[in-house]
Structure formats: C-alpha cells, structure tokens
Design a protein around this motif. Structure first.
Motif, PDB file in Angstrom:
ATOM      1  N   UNK A  14      62.621  55.172  36.282  1.00  0.00           N
ATOM      2  CA  UNK A  14      62.050  53.719  37.311  1.00  0.00           C
ATOM      3  C   UNK A  14      61.206  52.423  36.688  1.00  0.00           C
ATOM      4  N   UNK A  15      60.220  52.929  36.218  1.00  0.00           N
ATOM      5  CA  UNK A  15      59.361  51.811  35.298  1.00  0.00           C
ATOM      6  C   UNK A  15      60.023  51.571  33.864  1.00  0.00           C
ATOM      7  N   UNK A  16      60.178  52.269  32.960  1.00  0.00           N
ATOM      8  CA  UNK A  16      60.895  51.735  31.894  1.00  0.00           C
ATOM      9  C   UNK A  16      61.991  50.972  31.674  1.00  0.00           C
ATOM     10  N   UNK A  17      62.767  50.644  33.018  1.00  0.00           N
ATOM     11  CA  UNK A  17      64.065  50.392  33.589  1.00  0.00           C
ATOM     12  C   UNK A  17      63.951  48.630  33.844  1.00  0.00           C
ATOM     13  N   UNK A  25      64.646  39.380  30.903  1.00  0.00           N
ATOM     14  CA  UNK A  25      64.946  37.914  31.410  1.00  0.00           C
ATOM     15  C   UNK A  25      63.886  36.937  30.636  1.00  0.00           C
ATOM     16  N   UNK A  26      62.915  36.809  31.059  1.00  0.00           N
ATOM     17  CA  UNK A  26      61.676  36.485  31.656  1.00  0.00           C
ATOM     18  C   UNK A  26      60.946  35.524  30.030  1.00  0.00           C
ATOM     19  N   UNK A  27      61.419  36.288  29.369  1.00  0.00           N
ATOM     20  CA  UNK A  27      60.627  35.687  28.478  1.00  0.00           C
ATOM     21  C   UNK A  27      62.120  36.000  26.998  1.00  0.00           C
ATOM     22  N   UNK A  28      61.041  35.484  25.556  1.00  0.00           N
ATOM     23  CA  UNK A  28      61.711  34.679  24.519  1.00  0.00           C
ATOM     24  C   UNK A  28      61.769  35.811  23.657  1.00  0.00           C
ATOM     25  N   UNK A  29      61.907  37.425  24.325  1.00  0.00           N
ATOM     26  CA  UNK A  29      61.931  38.520  23.141  1.00  0.00           C
ATOM     27  C   UNK A  29      62.568  39.872  22.976  1.00  0.00           C
ATOM     28  N   UNK A  30      63.476  39.532  21.681  1.00  0.00           N
ATOM     29  CA  UNK A  30      63.992  40.783  21.715  1.00  0.00           C
ATOM     30  C   UNK A  30      63.443  41.658  22.334  1.00  0.00           C
ATOM     31  N   UNK A  31      64.392  42.430  23.231  1.00  0.00           N
ATOM     32  CA  UNK A  31      64.027  43.674  23.995  1.00  0.00           C
ATOM     33  C   UNK A  31      65.778  45.082  24.278  1.00  0.00           C
ATOM     34  N   UNK A  32      64.592  46.302  23.082  1.00  0.00           N
ATOM     35  CA  UNK A  32      65.615  47.172  23.315  1.00  0.00           C
ATOM     36  C   UNK A  32      64.824  48.252  23.729  1.00  0.00           C
ATOM     37  N   UNK A  33      66.071  48.481  24.541  1.00  0.00           N
ATOM     38  CA  UNK A  33      64.744  50.074  25.434  1.00  0.00           C
ATOM     39  C   UNK A  33      65.886  50.854  24.794  1.00  0.00           C
ATOM     40  N   UNK A  53      74.017  67.788  47.548  1.00  0.00           N
ATOM     41  CA  UNK A  53      74.224  66.239  47.971  1.00  0.00           C
ATOM     42  C   UNK A  53      75.302  65.900  46.069  1.00  0.00           C
ATOM     43  N   UNK A  54      75.334  64.870  46.855  1.00  0.00           N
ATOM     44  CA  UNK A  54      76.240  63.923  45.734  1.00  0.00           C
ATOM     45  C   UNK A  54      75.582  62.681  45.868  1.00  0.00           C
ATOM     46  N   UNK A  55      75.159  62.594  43.812  1.00  0.00           N
ATOM     47  CA  UNK A  55      74.033  61.301  43.973  1.00  0.00           C
ATOM     48  C   UNK A  55      75.245  60.602  42.811  1.00  0.00           C
ATOM     49  N   UNK A  56      74.802  59.346  43.356  1.00  0.00           N
ATOM     50  CA  UNK A  56      76.054  58.189  42.036  1.00  0.00           C
ATOM     51  C   UNK A  56      75.507  57.988  40.853  1.00  0.00           C
ATOM     52  N   UNK A  57      76.690  58.248  39.989  1.00  0.00           N
ATOM     53  CA  UNK A  57      76.463  57.943  38.819  1.00  0.00           C
ATOM     54  C   UNK A  57      75.954  56.524  38.009  1.00  0.00           C
ATOM     55  N   UNK A  58      75.237  56.144  37.564  1.00  0.00           N
ATOM     56  CA  UNK A  58      74.982  54.887  37.355  1.00  0.00           C
ATOM     57  C   UNK A  58      74.251  54.940  35.544  1.00  0.00           C
ATOM     58  N   UNK A  59      76.303  54.542  34.959  1.00  0.00           N
ATOM     59  CA  UNK A  59      74.827  53.973  33.347  1.00  0.00           C
ATOM     60  C   UNK A  59      74.694  53.202  33.283  1.00  0.00           C
ATOM     61  N   UNK A  60      72.741  53.507  32.262  1.00  0.00           N
ATOM     62  CA  UNK A  60      71.987  52.282  31.964  1.00  0.00           C
ATOM     63  C   UNK A  60      73.385  51.234  31.695  1.00  0.00           C
ATOM     64  N   UNK A  61      73.242  51.460  30.717  1.00  0.00           N
ATOM     65  CA  UNK A  61      74.620  49.756  30.169  1.00  0.00           C
ATOM     66  C   UNK A  61      75.301  49.114  31.062  1.00  0.00           C
ATOM     67  N   UNK A  62      75.899  49.674  32.311  1.00  0.00           N
ATOM     68  CA  UNK A  62      75.928  47.948  33.601  1.00  0.00           C
ATOM     69  C   UNK A  62      74.421  48.037  34.292  1.00  0.00           C
TER      70      UNK A  62
END
Length: 377
Positions: A14-17, A25-33, A53-62
């Motif tokens: 939650x916090x890292x993403x 989005x808000x700096x001019x830095x090159x950001x690698x996750x 229960x079914x929890x939807x898959x959420x690819x990080x690339x999206x």
C-alpha cells in the motif's frame, strides 16, 4: 544528487506503490519500483481470500502505467548504502540510487513457535492465505492463533463463510484488549452468534499436524491452523548497517528519514516511525499511509530546498470487520490504549468496505487523495 535524481522504492504494498506513483508524477526524478511479485496484493483482504472469497488480480504494470514509474519484478537480496546500490536476485548488475525508499513491509513470524512454519498458514501472505483456503475444502476444524485485529477478522470471516466448520480462536491475552468494555461486549456477542469457540489468556507452545499444543499441556485438535500471532520484518536494513530497533525495524526521524543514512527513508511496517512527540506508530495500513504521506512531503520539500514538516499524529483508530455485515470502530491513543465508545454493527461494515475500496482500488491509481487526507502541518 545528480541532475536527474534516481529514486528507488523497495516494496509495492500500500505505502510503497503509492509513494512511487506520487514521486514519479510530481517530481522530475527517475523512479524505479522493485517488488518480488508482479501483482499488487491487497493484504487487508487476505482473510477473505482464506475464506474462499474471490479477490480481483491487479497487475502492478497496470497500476503504474502512465506514471513514469519503472517497475522491476525481482527480489532484493542486499543493500549497499555506501555505494548506494541495491542487489537483486535476478539481475547481474545492482540497481543504483540517489535516494532510497525502504517499504518492504512485514510478514508473519512463523518461527516464534515450533511447528508453525511447517503446519500453520499465515494469513499475512496471500500464498499462505490461498493455502489455508485449499485446506478448508476438506478440513472441518480450524484454529486461529492470535486475536489481534487480523485474527478477529479471520475467525469471523471463516465462521461466517463456513458455518459448518468449527472455528477455534486462541488469544494470548484477554479477548478484545484493544477495545473498551462496550467494544469487548459487542465482540463477544458477535463471536458467540457466529459459533466461534474462544480460548483466552492461552499461549501456544507448538503446532503439529493435528492442531496446537497449549503451554498448559492441553492439545486442541484442528485440521487447519491459521497463524496471525505476531509479525516480523525483513533483516536487510540491519544487515546493511542501517540503524534499526530491537525488532529490526528501521529507525527513522519524524520526517521518516533514516536515523543513520540521510539518503534513505523508511515507511510502512518495516520502519519504526516516530511522531514529533516520540510515539512509535503501530504496524498497519492506516499508520503506514500517514507515514508514507509524510515521507513524500519531506522528500519533495527537501528537493525544493525547504524544511519539511514532521509527522504529526494525535491518535489512532482500529476498524475491525467481523464478517460481511458487522464490525467495530474503536478510537485509541498512540500508546494503544482504547478510549471512548466504539461504533459497532452494520455502519462499521460499510466503513470497512469503503476503506478497502479506497486503499485497494482507488489509491493505487489515484494516490493524491491519500496525501491530501494525510497532509502534515
């Protein structure tokens, strides 16, 4: 720093993403996750996964598409703060950085009790939650070890989803000790309605294939064991020589900057975030989000040559879901002592659903709302 600063964010929870998207989005830095799996895990839904229960898959690339974040799916094996490098399991060359955000989170402490790693399923990890789900297809009895918020949510969810199963909840202390008396009374009524069997002030000495052995010598049979009793953090920060506390959490100041290495910030469960008043935030999504917002403001302020505002948090709130249509919302101090009359019942269930929707679906793509809500100073 270089003309175009390089920021590496380790961990896409939650916090890292959120902070990676914001910085890109808000700096001019090159950001690698960097993250060790390709999908975003909604950890607060893992008890629902365990219940089937079914929890939807959420690819990080999206979730980082269009933000400018460069995603690397790999496992961090070593930090070298002197060279400002991050070594990865699948990369021949280390990842360099000018600024590092350490957000590797926490995981269940399965080494705390003999047999837990071999026979229990930790709800904190999605793969383990899926393993528990698979076991429950044939198991008739499940023991939930640990009665903190995660354990309570797990026991209630399993009992409600599988009414034919026997659910046994084992609490090392008084049940609902995080709650005031009205909250504890409501909790007992809900668990009784759901048929959850409760063992209070009971410590587990060992987990085996047939259940759990208690410290008083009794053996509680269970065909599946859900482990929610305690969390630990990765050892990478301490191994790299960064200042950590006795639990291995990175020591940071009130702007979330490392106490020993000013080019490193620590957020989420893996850091011991202190407010200006000296209180350490508990592990959890809510406190972690506040710390992440403060770190973002601190990083951008320092980039602009301004003094950052310190983390300012006056109190805390526990939002505990008890099945689909019940729950408890309890205010507490930063010392964990509950106060005031809690909100209970269906309204809390609706609040919990909204929290899950915002943190799991909206914030990953639109992180600005969390920063506005958690603006410091």
């Amino acid at each position: 720093m270089t003309k175009t600063p390089r920021i590496a964010v380790l961990g896409a929870g939650y916090t890292g993403l959120t902070i990676a998207n914001l910085l890109a989005r808000r700096t001019a830095a090159d950001v690698t996750l960097v993250n060790d799996r390709p999908d975003f895990v909604e950890r607060m839904r893992n008890h629902q996964v365990a219940a089937g229960r079914t929890v939807r898959r959420r690819p990080l690339r999206d979730l980082v598409s269009g933000t400018g974040v460069r995603l690397v799916v790999d496992r961090v094996t070593r930090l070298d703060p002197a060279a400002r490098h991050v070594e990865l399991a699948g990369a021949a060359e280390p990842l360099g950085y000018d600024l590092l955000v350490y957000a590797l989170g926490s995981h269940a402490d399965l080494d705390a009790v003999p047999g837990a790693a071999e026979h229990a399923c930790a709800v904190a990890g999605v793969e383990q939650a899926q393993r528990l789900r698979d076991r429950l297809r044939t198991a008739g009895t499940v023991a939930v070890v640990g009665a903190g918020p995660t354990g309570l949510e797990t026991a209630a969810e399993l009992a409600e989803t599988h009414p034919g199963h026997t659910v046994r909840l084992i609490s090392g202390g008084t049940l609902g000790r995080e709650l005031t008396e009205p909250g504890r009374d409501h909790l007992r009524r809900v668990l009784d309605r759901l048929g959850v069997q409760v063992w209070e002030n009971t410590a587990v000495a060992k987990v085996d294939a047939g259940g759990v052995l208690l410290e008083d010598g009794r053996h509680l049979s269970a065909e599946a064991v859900a482990w929610t009793a305690g969390f630990t953090v990765p050892a990478l920060a301490g191994q790299a020589g960064l200042a950590v506390d006795e639990h291995g959490r990175m020591l940071v100041d009130a702007t979330l900057r490392s106490a020993s290495h000013p080019e490193v910030y620590g957020i989420g469960d893996a850091a011991a975030a202190r407010t200006r008043d000296g209180h350490v935030l508990r592990m959890g999504c809510g406190p972690g989000s506040l710390a992440g917002a403060c770190a973002f403001h601190a990083i951008t302020a320092r980039m602009a040559g301004r003094d950052p505002q310190p983390l300012r948090v006056k109190d805390d709130t526990l939002c505990i879901g008890l099945g689909a249509w019940d729950g408890i919302l309890q205010s507490t101090g930063l010392d964990g002592v509950p106060h005031g009359k809690p909100l209970t019942g269906r309204p809390v269930a609706l609040i919990k659903r909204a929290v899950l929707r915002v943190t799991g679906r909206y914030n990953p793509r639109h992180p600005g709302i969390g920063v506005i809500a958690a603006r410091q100073g």
